[in-house]
Motif scaffolding. Sequence first.
Motif, PDB file in Angstrom:
ATOM      1  N   ARG A  92       0.607  -1.354   0.108  1.00 20.88           N
ATOM      2  CA  ARG A  92       0.137  -0.109  -0.041  1.00 20.88           C
ATOM      3  C   ARG A  92       0.754   1.156   0.056  1.00 20.88           C
ATOM      4  NH1 ARG A  92      -5.229  -1.303   1.667  1.00 20.88           N
ATOM      5  NH2 ARG A  92      -5.888   0.901   1.322  1.00 20.88           N
ATOM      6  N   ASP A  93       0.148   2.261  -0.223  1.00 18.13           N
ATOM      7  CA  ASP A  93       0.947   3.511  -0.487  1.00 18.13           C
ATOM      8  C   ASP A  93       1.489   3.930   1.045  1.00 18.13           C
ATOM      9  OD1 ASP A  93      -0.414   6.951  -1.284  1.00 18.13           O
ATOM     10  OD2 ASP A  93       1.785   6.422  -0.723  1.00 18.13           O
ATOM     11  N   GLY A  94       2.865   4.220   1.075  1.00 18.15           N
ATOM     12  CA  GLY A  94       3.637   4.423   2.285  1.00 18.15           C
ATOM     13  C   GLY A  94       4.325   3.215   2.840  1.00 18.15           C
ATOM     14  N   GLY A  95       4.051   2.265   2.003  1.00 24.13           N
ATOM     15  CA  GLY A  95       4.769   0.981   2.539  1.00 24.13           C
ATOM     16  C   GLY A  95       6.108   0.756   2.087  1.00 24.13           C
ATOM     17  N   SER A  96       6.871  -0.399   2.453  1.00 22.77           N
ATOM     18  CA  SER A  96       8.259  -0.609   2.332  1.00 22.77           C
ATOM     19  C   SER A  96       8.377  -2.097   1.617  1.00 22.77           C
ATOM     20  CB  SER A  96       8.989  -0.572   3.291  1.00 22.77           C
ATOM     21  OG  SER A  96       9.097   0.909   4.060  1.00 22.77           O
ATOM     22  N   LEU A  97       9.643  -2.108   0.945  1.00 22.39           N
ATOM     23  CA  LEU A  97      10.055  -3.522   0.363  1.00 22.39           C
ATOM     24  C   LEU A  97      11.479  -3.214   0.009  1.00 22.39           C
ATOM     25  CD1 LEU A  97       7.500  -3.818  -2.784  1.00 22.39           C
ATOM     26  CD2 LEU A  97       7.709  -5.168  -0.719  1.00 22.39           C
ATOM     27  N   ARG A  98      12.119  -4.333   0.216  1.00 20.41           N
ATOM     28  CA  ARG A  98      13.516  -4.285  -0.084  1.00 20.41           C
ATOM     29  C   ARG A  98      13.790  -5.282  -1.260  1.00 20.41           C
ATOM     30  NH1 ARG A  98      18.877  -6.408   3.459  1.00 20.41           N
ATOM     31  NH2 ARG A  98      18.094  -8.286   3.041  1.00 20.41           N
ATOM     32  N   LEU A  99      14.459  -4.864  -2.261  1.00 17.01           N
ATOM     33  CA  LEU A  99      14.924  -5.483  -3.312  1.00 17.01           C
ATOM     34  C   LEU A  99      16.132  -6.157  -3.210  1.00 17.01           C
ATOM     35  CD1 LEU A  99      13.459  -3.435  -6.183  1.00 17.01           C
ATOM     36  CD2 LEU A  99      12.239  -5.116  -5.096  1.00 17.01           C
ATOM     37  N   SER A 100      16.636  -7.346  -3.751  1.00 18.76           N
ATOM     38  CA  SER A 100      17.759  -7.974  -3.703  1.00 18.76           C
ATOM     39  C   SER A 100      18.235  -8.187  -5.108  1.00 18.76           C
ATOM     40  CB  SER A 100      17.811  -9.209  -2.614  1.00 18.76           C
ATOM     41  OG  SER A 100      17.516  -8.887  -1.614  1.00 18.76           O
TER      42      SER A 100
ATOM     43  N   ALA B 140       8.344   4.497   2.280  1.00 19.49           N
ATOM     44  CA  ALA B 140       7.526   5.686   1.909  1.00 19.49           C
ATOM     45  C   ALA B 140       6.966   5.247   0.321  1.00 19.49           C
ATOM     46  CB  ALA B 140       8.143   6.863   2.265  1.00 19.49           C
ATOM     47  N   LEU B 141       6.863   4.217   0.167  1.00 15.77           N
ATOM     48  CA  LEU B 141       6.438   4.004  -1.649  1.00 15.77           C
ATOM     49  C   LEU B 141       5.185   4.783  -1.769  1.00 15.77           C
ATOM     50  CD1 LEU B 141       7.562   0.155  -1.565  1.00 15.77           C
ATOM     51  CD2 LEU B 141       8.326   1.997  -3.256  1.00 15.77           C
ATOM     52  N   LYS B 142       5.311   5.199  -3.129  1.00 17.40           N
ATOM     53  CA  LYS B 142       4.093   5.872  -3.787  1.00 17.40           C
ATOM     54  C   LYS B 142       3.609   5.091  -4.890  1.00 17.40           C
ATOM     55  CE  LYS B 142       6.235  10.281  -2.710  1.00 17.40           C
ATOM     56  NZ  LYS B 142       6.845  11.503  -3.211  1.00 17.40           N
TER      57      LYS B 142
ATOM     58  N   GLY C 128      14.202  -8.767 -13.643  1.00 16.51           N
ATOM     59  CA  GLY C 128      13.235  -7.757 -13.232  1.00 16.51           C
ATOM     60  C   GLY C 128      12.510  -8.329 -12.240  1.00 16.51           C
ATOM     61  N   THR C 129      11.952  -7.337 -11.336  1.00 14.42           N
ATOM     62  CA  THR C 129      10.979  -7.912 -10.418  1.00 14.42           C
ATOM     63  C   THR C 129       9.876  -6.702 -10.188  1.00 14.42           C
ATOM     64  OG1 THR C 129      10.685  -8.595  -8.170  1.00 14.42           O
ATOM     65  CG2 THR C 129      12.125  -6.765  -8.385  1.00 14.42           C
ATOM     66  N   GLN C 130       8.601  -6.985 -10.257  1.00 16.06           N
ATOM     67  CA  GLN C 130       7.513  -6.274 -10.233  1.00 16.06           C
ATOM     68  C   GLN C 130       7.204  -5.807  -8.729  1.00 16.06           C
ATOM     69  OE1 GLN C 130       5.217  -5.251 -12.829  1.00 16.06           O
ATOM     70  NE2 GLN C 130       4.642  -3.791 -11.445  1.00 16.06           N
ATOM     71  N   VAL C 131       7.205  -4.407  -8.795  1.00 14.15           N
ATOM     72  CA  VAL C 131       6.925  -3.667  -7.609  1.00 14.15           C
ATOM     73  C   VAL C 131       5.498  -2.716  -7.693  1.00 14.15           C
ATOM     74  CG1 VAL C 131       7.494  -1.802  -6.157  1.00 14.15           C
ATOM     75  CG2 VAL C 131       8.876  -3.473  -6.877  1.00 14.15           C
ATOM     76  N   THR C 132       4.532  -3.164  -6.871  1.00 14.03           N
ATOM     77  CA  THR C 132       2.921  -2.398  -7.332  1.00 14.03           C
ATOM     78  C   THR C 132       2.582  -1.851  -5.975  1.00 14.03           C
ATOM     79  OG1 THR C 132       2.453  -4.228  -8.903  1.00 14.03           O
ATOM     80  CG2 THR C 132       0.735  -2.962  -7.957  1.00 14.03           C
ATOM     81  N   VAL C 133       2.344  -0.476  -6.156  1.00 14.82           N
ATOM     82  CA  VAL C 133       2.094   0.387  -4.943  1.00 14.82           C
ATOM     83  C   VAL C 133       0.518   0.918  -5.145  1.00 14.82           C
ATOM     84  CG1 VAL C 133       2.615   2.163  -3.337  1.00 14.82           C
ATOM     85  CG2 VAL C 133       4.410   0.892  -4.659  1.00 14.82           C
ATOM     86  N   SER C 134      -0.353   0.267  -4.352  1.00 11.21           N
ATOM     87  CA  SER C 134      -1.520   0.806  -4.438  1.00 11.21           C
ATOM     88  C   SER C 134      -1.993   1.891  -3.444  1.00 11.21           C
ATOM     89  CB  SER C 134      -2.636  -0.485  -4.223  1.00 11.21           C
ATOM     90  OG  SER C 134      -2.485  -0.963  -2.958  1.00 11.21           O
TER      91      SER C 134
END
Length: 124
Positions: A13-21, A87-89, A117-123
Amino acid sequence: QVQLVESGGGSVRDGGSLRLSCTASGFNLANHVLGWFRQAPGKEREGISFINNRDNDNDIYYIDSVKGRFTISRDNSKNTAYLQMNALKPEDTAIYYCAAGPVATILDKFYRYWGQGTQVTVSS
């Protein structure tokens, strides 16, 4: 076999976090600049960050839109680089790629090895 493999993408969700490797095999990532790129639907691929700490350099670069929210790092002992995204948007939604190359630049043409590639989706 030379390979870069990204992982860690997902939906948040908006405001969330992820860590890509980004894990390299078949070559020593420490001898290369590591860049992160992304491509949103209908848009061109853009470089967002790179890290260069070869030869005692310690260059890190971010584009303005991710500065202060994303952090690039690397663990040479694991032949792996990371992109911590906070703080993902919704506008961060894209396929994220890592790449390795010899030049400290955000321009993708200078990168030699690419991940799938890896998909990042922020809702919202």
